[in-house]
Design a protein around this motif. Structure first.
Motif, PDB file in Angstrom:
ATOM      1  N   LEU A 158       0.919  -1.223   0.058  1.00 55.91           N
ATOM      2  CA  LEU A 158      -0.020  -0.024   0.104  1.00 55.91           C
ATOM      3  C   LEU A 158       0.830   1.390   0.002  1.00 55.91           C
ATOM      4  CD1 LEU A 158      -3.032  -0.752   2.342  1.00 55.91           C
ATOM      5  CD2 LEU A 158      -2.947  -1.088  -0.143  1.00 55.91           C
ATOM      6  N   LEU A 159       2.069   1.149   0.396  1.00 47.80           N
ATOM      7  CA  LEU A 159       2.990   2.390   0.161  1.00 47.80           C
ATOM      8  C   LEU A 159       3.297   2.827  -0.868  1.00 47.80           C
ATOM      9  CD1 LEU A 159       5.815   1.250   2.932  1.00 47.80           C
ATOM     10  CD2 LEU A 159       3.774   2.744   3.300  1.00 47.80           C
ATOM     11  N   THR A 160       2.876   2.124  -2.141  1.00 39.44           N
ATOM     12  CA  THR A 160       3.136   2.303  -3.642  1.00 39.44           C
ATOM     13  C   THR A 160       1.699   2.002  -4.029  1.00 39.44           C
ATOM     14  OG1 THR A 160       3.641   0.176  -4.243  1.00 39.44           O
ATOM     15  CG2 THR A 160       5.408   1.528  -3.466  1.00 39.44           C
ATOM     16  N   TYR A 161       0.589   2.000  -3.425  1.00 33.60           N
ATOM     17  CA  TYR A 161      -0.766   2.071  -3.798  1.00 33.60           C
ATOM     18  C   TYR A 161      -1.685   3.082  -3.365  1.00 33.60           C
ATOM     19  CZ  TYR A 161      -4.645  -0.468  -5.741  1.00 33.60           C
ATOM     20  OH  TYR A 161      -5.778  -0.929  -6.703  1.00 33.60           O
ATOM     21  N   SER A 162      -2.809   2.624  -2.457  1.00 35.57           N
ATOM     22  CA  SER A 162      -3.509   3.494  -2.025  1.00 35.57           C
ATOM     23  C   SER A 162      -2.998   4.517  -0.993  1.00 35.57           C
ATOM     24  CB  SER A 162      -4.558   2.803  -1.147  1.00 35.57           C
ATOM     25  OG  SER A 162      -4.111   1.992  -0.046  1.00 35.57           O
ATOM     26  N   THR A 163      -2.004   4.092  -0.111  1.00 34.09           N
ATOM     27  CA  THR A 163      -1.453   5.003   0.697  1.00 34.09           C
ATOM     28  C   THR A 163      -0.639   6.188   0.118  1.00 34.09           C
ATOM     29  OG1 THR A 163      -1.233   3.475   2.373  1.00 34.09           O
ATOM     30  CG2 THR A 163       0.306   5.488   2.663  1.00 34.09           C
ATOM     31  N   SER A 217      -0.421   4.357   8.497  1.00 33.96           N
ATOM     32  CA  SER A 217       0.328   5.464   7.903  1.00 33.96           C
ATOM     33  C   SER A 217      -0.545   6.444   7.605  1.00 33.96           C
ATOM     34  CB  SER A 217       0.693   5.011   6.412  1.00 33.96           C
ATOM     35  OG  SER A 217       1.739   4.093   6.388  1.00 33.96           O
ATOM     36  N   LEU A 218      -1.755   6.327   7.516  1.00 32.12           N
ATOM     37  CA  LEU A 218      -2.770   7.738   7.370  1.00 32.12           C
ATOM     38  C   LEU A 218      -2.909   8.267   8.758  1.00 32.12           C
ATOM     39  CD1 LEU A 218      -5.485   6.477   5.148  1.00 32.12           C
ATOM     40  CD2 LEU A 218      -3.465   7.675   4.578  1.00 32.12           C
ATOM     41  N   PHE A 219      -2.921   7.612   9.797  1.00 33.92           N
ATOM     42  CA  PHE A 219      -3.272   8.052  11.080  1.00 33.92           C
ATOM     43  C   PHE A 219      -1.757   8.816  11.610  1.00 33.92           C
ATOM     44  CE2 PHE A 219      -6.536   4.859  12.395  1.00 33.92           C
ATOM     45  CZ  PHE A 219      -7.562   5.969  12.565  1.00 33.92           C
ATOM     46  N   ILE A 220      -0.421   8.382  11.121  1.00 35.67           N
ATOM     47  CA  ILE A 220       0.731   8.904  11.456  1.00 35.67           C
ATOM     48  C   ILE A 220       0.874  10.180  10.553  1.00 35.67           C
ATOM     49  CG2 ILE A 220       3.196   8.591  11.398  1.00 35.67           C
ATOM     50  CD1 ILE A 220       2.747   5.709  11.886  1.00 35.67           C
ATOM     51  N   TRP A 266       4.102  12.820   6.395  1.00 34.45           N
ATOM     52  CA  TRP A 266       4.356  11.688   5.433  1.00 34.45           C
ATOM     53  C   TRP A 266       5.560  11.257   5.971  1.00 34.45           C
ATOM     54  CZ3 TRP A 266       0.388   9.167   3.761  1.00 34.45           C
ATOM     55  CH2 TRP A 266      -0.838  10.144   3.317  1.00 34.45           C
ATOM     56  N   PHE A 267       6.645  11.748   6.131  1.00 39.09           N
ATOM     57  CA  PHE A 267       7.991  11.018   6.278  1.00 39.09           C
ATOM     58  C   PHE A 267       7.869  10.257   7.539  1.00 39.09           C
ATOM     59  CE2 PHE A 267      12.292  11.149   8.303  1.00 39.09           C
ATOM     60  CZ  PHE A 267      13.014  10.569   7.314  1.00 39.09           C
ATOM     61  N   ALA A 268       7.493  10.906   8.557  1.00 35.34           N
ATOM     62  CA  ALA A 268       7.287  10.006   9.672  1.00 35.34           C
ATOM     63  C   ALA A 268       6.458   8.869   9.382  1.00 35.34           C
ATOM     64  CB  ALA A 268       6.572  10.860  10.822  1.00 35.34           C
ATOM     65  N   ALA A 269       5.472   8.810   8.623  1.00 42.21           N
ATOM     66  CA  ALA A 269       4.635   7.678   8.309  1.00 42.21           C
ATOM     67  C   ALA A 269       5.551   6.650   7.541  1.00 42.21           C
ATOM     68  CB  ALA A 269       3.496   8.049   7.311  1.00 42.21           C
ATOM     69  N   TYR A 270       6.239   7.103   6.597  1.00 42.06           N
ATOM     70  CA  TYR A 270       6.860   6.097   5.785  1.00 42.06           C
ATOM     71  C   TYR A 270       8.161   5.631   6.649  1.00 42.06           C
ATOM     72  CZ  TYR A 270       4.441   6.312   1.447  1.00 42.06           C
ATOM     73  OH  TYR A 270       3.543   6.347   0.467  1.00 42.06           O
ATOM     74  N   ALA A 271       8.841   6.426   7.455  1.00 42.46           N
ATOM     75  CA  ALA A 271       9.979   5.996   8.149  1.00 42.46           C
ATOM     76  C   ALA A 271       9.373   4.890   9.173  1.00 42.46           C
ATOM     77  CB  ALA A 271      10.622   7.039   9.125  1.00 42.46           C
TER      78      ALA A 271
END
Length: 441
Positions: free
Chosen positions: A43-48, A178-181, A187-192
């Motif tokens: 989902l990191l490369t899809y819906s997120t 990821s969306l909550f974070i 967004w960087f905090a979410a992906y990290a």
């Protein structure tokens, strides 16, 4: 001899107890962790990623095209023989060495993608998304091989359940998590955070055992060229030749490709629909990710019961029809607008029916694999099944812009129906004569 009353129930309870006990075995729990690592990057490369881009004003047609980065999942069978045969950079065993190498690279790629600014570095982000998808698909090849080779025959079915459960948990973390974070910390905090969570799978490869494989039958070659040709034949050509010896193989491939097409087209544009209707990221995360998670698990369980009770042919037809009906709830959502109750109903219906159809399809794919070539053939068939999600569904953004949300989602409910006619035709030609009511492994 007729069983005594209650005998079948006793046997079922005994089998259930054994299955539950198997889930607590260390090797099976390791599969759960690997399933989590497998599902996390998707989902990191899809819906997120679509949600991220939608919030900064990226055009809808671009959001739909984002699905193309997942093409690697559809073509992973191309380089699977290389991972299976080429020695890994780290001399820790064929599976552990490749697993650790790929996951380290994957963590770095996710961090790099999360550091991009889509307003100014959209092209760089797109390239990194392709890299993440490629490494994630490569990780799946290693994980599937490790699972099949590490578990004994009695652990294969629980292992298959664990890999699916872990995968869904990973998707939940990358979706709702990821969306909550991102909503509170960026967004960087979410992906990290997602990159750090991949360490769960990395620990399994670091401390887990290397599978022990039986020695292959020796082959005496008279030249290096002969050795290369023999390896190529065994790894690539022979599994495909075996499948193409099956009657109706081309029709089977077409039916597999088209079976989930409607769901794929709807799924790729579901998040953009929710955002266009005014739903906030926390609302989408709660309904579409967390609430949808339980719908998926429930649908998968129901699909397993239906497939066991009615067999694969009737299950594919029944679940396929229900999947088409599930897509119609997106029409209700598009017409109803910003209503949380409609959102919950839409998410539940789509995930429930889609998971039922997915269970029936996976069972069919597993039954089509020859025992000698299960890994390669399953990679081919599962890649083909996901191809509609990445290639065909990528046109969803352009199509929805041209005809509108209501007509678009109505169309997604019917595009998969021709595959059901193909499946019925395959059944009429004896294509489902085999007993398919076995656990998918």
């Amino acid at each position: 001899m007729t069983d005594l009353p209650g005998t079948n129930e006793v046997h079922a309870q005994t089998n259930w107890r054994k299955a539950v006990a198997t889930y607590t075995e260390p090797r099976v729990l390791q599969v759960l962790a690997l399933g989590f690592a497998s599902g996390l990057p998707l989902l990191l490369t899809y819906s997120t990623l679509q949600a991220w881009l939608a919030t900064v004003g990226v055009r809808r047609s671009t959001l739909g095209a984002i699905a193309l980065v997942g093409t690697a999942y559809s073509f992973k069978f191309v380089w699977a023989p290389l991972i299976d045969r080429v020695p890994p950079p780290l001399p820790l065993g064929r599976r552990r060495g490749w697993g650790i190498t790929i996951q380290i690279l994957l963590i770095g790629a996710i961090l790099a993608m999360g550091s991009c600014d889509p307003k100014h570095n959209l092209s760089r982000m797109a390239v990194l998304a392709v890299v993440v998808a490629f490494l994630s698909a490569s990780q799946d090849i290693v994980i599937d091989a490790w699972r099949v080779e590490s578990l004994d025959s009695e652990q294969q079915a629980p292992g298959a359940a664990m890999i699916q459960s872990g995968y869904r948990i990973g998707m939940l973390a990358a979706g709702a998590g990821s969306l909550f974070i991102a909503a509170s910390n960026g967004w960087f905090a979410a992906y990290a955070t997602m990159a750090a969570l991949l360490g769960v799978g990395l620990l399994v490869f670091v401390f887990g055992p290397e599978p022990k494989l039986p020695a292959e039958k020796s082959y005496v070659a008279h030249s290096v060229w002969q050795t290369i040709l023999h390896a190529l034949f065994k790894a690539v050509i022979e599994p495909f030749r075996d499948f193409m010896n099956r009657p109706l193989w081309l029709v089977i491939l077409i039916a597999i490709f088209a079976y989930k097409m409607g769901e794929a087209m709807a799924g790729v544009m579901s998040t953009p629909l929710y955002i266009s209707l005014g739903f906030s990221l926390p609302e989408i995360a709660t309904a579409s990710k967390i609430f949808g998670f339980f719908s998926i698990v429930t649908g998968a369980l129901i699909g397993g019961v239906v497939t066991t009770r009615f067999g694969i042919l009737r299950s594919l037809i029944l679940c396929g029809i229900l999947q088409a009906i599930g897509n119609l709830f997106f029409v209700l959502q598009a017409v109803g607008g910003h209503r949380v109750g409609y959102l919950a109903l839409c998410v539940t219906a789509e995930n429930l029916t889609g998971a039922m159809a997915g269970t029936a399809l996976i069972t069919w794919l597993s039954s089509l694999c020859s025992p000698a070539f299960t890994a390669t053939q399953f990679a081919l068939l599962s890649s083909l099944a996901s191809l509609s999600r990445t290639v065909i569904a990528s046109s969803g953004g352009v199509l929805s812009e041209k005809i509108g949300w209501t007509q678009f989602f109505a169309l997604t409910s019917v595009v998969g129906l021709p595959s059901l006619l193909l499946i019925l035709w395959i059944g009429s030609r004896g294509g489902f004569s085999k007993d398919y009511r076995k656990p998918a492994i």
